[in-house]
Write a protein that holds these residues in place. Structure first.
Motif, PDB file in Angstrom:
ATOM      1  N   GLY A 107       0.803  -1.211   0.000  1.00  0.00           N
ATOM      2  CA  GLY A 107       0.000   0.000   0.000  1.00  0.00           C
ATOM      3  C   GLY A 107       0.838   1.264   0.000  1.00  0.00           C
ATOM      4  O   GLY A 107       1.904   1.321   0.609  1.00  0.00           O
ATOM      5  N   PHE A 108       0.341   2.279  -0.701  1.00  0.00           N
ATOM      6  CA  PHE A 108       1.000   3.574  -0.764  1.00  0.00           C
ATOM      7  C   PHE A 108      -0.071   4.655  -0.747  1.00  0.00           C
ATOM      8  O   PHE A 108      -1.070   4.570  -1.457  1.00  0.00           O
ATOM      9  CB  PHE A 108       1.834   3.693  -2.048  1.00  0.00           C
ATOM     10  CG  PHE A 108       2.607   4.978  -2.150  1.00  0.00           C
ATOM     11  CD1 PHE A 108       3.773   5.163  -1.428  1.00  0.00           C
ATOM     12  CD2 PHE A 108       2.163   6.002  -2.975  1.00  0.00           C
ATOM     13  CE1 PHE A 108       4.486   6.351  -1.521  1.00  0.00           C
ATOM     14  CE2 PHE A 108       2.871   7.186  -3.072  1.00  0.00           C
ATOM     15  CZ  PHE A 108       4.033   7.364  -2.345  1.00  0.00           C
ATOM     16  N   ARG A 109       0.149   5.665   0.071  1.00  0.00           N
ATOM     17  CA  ARG A 109      -0.774   6.805   0.182  1.00  0.00           C
ATOM     18  C   ARG A 109      -0.040   8.037  -0.322  1.00  0.00           C
ATOM     19  O   ARG A 109       0.984   8.429   0.239  1.00  0.00           O
ATOM     20  CB  ARG A 109      -1.179   6.989   1.635  1.00  0.00           C
ATOM     21  CG  ARG A 109      -1.888   8.288   1.908  1.00  0.00           C
ATOM     22  CD  ARG A 109      -3.323   8.040   2.196  1.00  0.00           C
ATOM     23  NE  ARG A 109      -3.927   9.225   2.792  1.00  0.00           N
ATOM     24  CZ  ARG A 109      -5.065   9.716   2.379  1.00  0.00           C
ATOM     25  NH1 ARG A 109      -5.716   9.130   1.411  1.00  0.00           N
ATOM     26  NH2 ARG A 109      -5.577  10.767   2.949  1.00  0.00           N
ATOM     27  N   THR A 110      -0.533   8.647  -1.389  1.00  0.00           N
ATOM     28  CA  THR A 110       0.113   9.846  -1.906  1.00  0.00           C
ATOM     29  C   THR A 110      -0.098  11.006  -0.942  1.00  0.00           C
ATOM     30  O   THR A 110      -1.132  11.097  -0.277  1.00  0.00           O
ATOM     31  CB  THR A 110      -0.444  10.235  -3.294  1.00  0.00           C
ATOM     32  OG1 THR A 110      -1.838  10.434  -3.197  1.00  0.00           O
ATOM     33  CG2 THR A 110      -0.119   9.181  -4.335  1.00  0.00           C
ATOM     34  N   ARG A 111       0.907  11.866  -0.854  1.00  0.00           N
ATOM     35  CA  ARG A 111       0.808  13.038   0.019  1.00  0.00           C
ATOM     36  C   ARG A 111      -0.240  14.017  -0.504  1.00  0.00           C
ATOM     37  O   ARG A 111      -0.983  14.612   0.254  1.00  0.00           O
ATOM     38  CB  ARG A 111       2.172  13.716   0.137  1.00  0.00           C
ATOM     39  CG  ARG A 111       2.130  14.943   1.049  1.00  0.00           C
ATOM     40  CD  ARG A 111       3.488  15.375   1.498  1.00  0.00           C
ATOM     41  NE  ARG A 111       4.029  14.343   2.379  1.00  0.00           N
ATOM     42  CZ  ARG A 111       5.293  13.946   2.370  1.00  0.00           C
ATOM     43  NH1 ARG A 111       6.154  14.487   1.538  1.00  0.00           N
ATOM     44  NH2 ARG A 111       5.709  13.008   3.188  1.00  0.00           N
ATOM     45  N   ARG A 112      -0.281  14.191  -1.827  1.00  0.00           N
ATOM     46  CA  ARG A 112      -1.242  15.092  -2.451  1.00  0.00           C
ATOM     47  C   ARG A 112      -2.228  14.257  -3.275  1.00  0.00           C
ATOM     48  O   ARG A 112      -1.820  13.473  -4.133  1.00  0.00           O
ATOM     49  CB  ARG A 112      -0.514  16.099  -3.354  1.00  0.00           C
ATOM     50  CG  ARG A 112       0.312  17.117  -2.556  1.00  0.00           C
ATOM     51  CD  ARG A 112       1.181  17.988  -3.444  1.00  0.00           C
ATOM     52  NE  ARG A 112       2.266  17.276  -4.122  1.00  0.00           N
ATOM     53  CZ  ARG A 112       3.392  16.872  -3.532  1.00  0.00           C
ATOM     54  NH1 ARG A 112       3.572  17.096  -2.255  1.00  0.00           N
ATOM     55  NH2 ARG A 112       4.319  16.240  -4.212  1.00  0.00           N
ATOM     56  N   ALA A 113      -3.493  14.468  -3.014  1.00  0.00           N
ATOM     57  CA  ALA A 113      -4.531  13.698  -3.706  1.00  0.00           C
ATOM     58  C   ALA A 113      -4.449  13.878  -5.223  1.00  0.00           C
ATOM     59  O   ALA A 113      -4.757  12.952  -5.983  1.00  0.00           O
ATOM     60  CB  ALA A 113      -5.910  14.093  -3.198  1.00  0.00           C
ATOM     61  N   ALA A 114      -4.006  15.030  -5.678  1.00  0.00           N
ATOM     62  CA  ALA A 114      -3.919  15.301  -7.117  1.00  0.00           C
ATOM     63  C   ALA A 114      -2.888  14.406  -7.811  1.00  0.00           C
ATOM     64  O   ALA A 114      -2.961  14.211  -9.028  1.00  0.00           O
ATOM     65  CB  ALA A 114      -3.576  16.768  -7.341  1.00  0.00           C
TER      66      ALA A 114
END
Length: 173
Positions: free
Chosen positions: A141-148
């Motif tokens: 899993g990876f969560r981007t810092r910026r949703a864009a």
């Protein structure tokens, strides 16, 4: 004996027992997962990335079991990271932990999900890469810092997976 002192000693003892249980559980998990193969080598000069994003490396789990965190090889350590997509694979450059490289041929799928292994976010807030490490199938899993950043990264990962030569499960090639 003073009740405050007795309460303090009991609290310290309970905390010590809980920490010992956590340490023992993690050590036992490492023993159970001793058969997980070594990670692929990180390329020394990976080239130009097709897409990158900063964010958080959440964890790697057994594919399909979002609670079975993989402890070996540092795959269970949550860290800040940069995810880079290259024509030959994906590189998680993790802060405070070894980098994780996944060759394109080992990637099997990418999806958006709401959580895994102790990290839960809004609907489709995580990118989850499914891949093969030897005989084991994993989800990372990876969560981007910026949703864009997420839509472009998701598209790059889908293109990489569809363009990569897939290994034949029977021959291993």
């Amino acid at each position: 004996m003073d009740t405050k002192l007795l309460t303090g000693l009991i609290t310290v003892a309970i905390i010590a027992v809980v920490l010992l249980m956590i340490w023992t559980g993690w050590r036992n998990r490492l023993k159970r997962q001793a058969d997980v193969e070594q990670l692929p080598e990180v390329p020394e000069a990976p080239g130009t990335a097709l897409d990158t994003a900063e964010g958080q490396y959440v964890a790697s789990t057994t594919a399909g079991d979002w609670l079975d965190r993989i402890a070996v090889h540092g795959l269970g350590i949550r860290t800040n990271a940069t995810l880079a997509v290259y024509p030959h694979g994906v590189l998680f450059d993790r802060s405070g932990a070894p980098a994780v490289y996944i060759p394109a041929a080992d990637l099997t799928a990418v999806r958006q999900d709401s959580g895994m292994a102790g990290k839960f976010v809004e609907k489709d807030g995580l990118l989850v890469l499914s891949w093969k490490l030897g005989s084991h199938e994993l989800d990372t899993g990876f969560r981007t810092r910026r949703a864009a950043d997420k839509p472009a990264l998701f598209e790059s990962l889908q293109q990489l997976i569809s363009a990569a030569p897939q290994t034949d499960p029977q021959s291993g090639k």
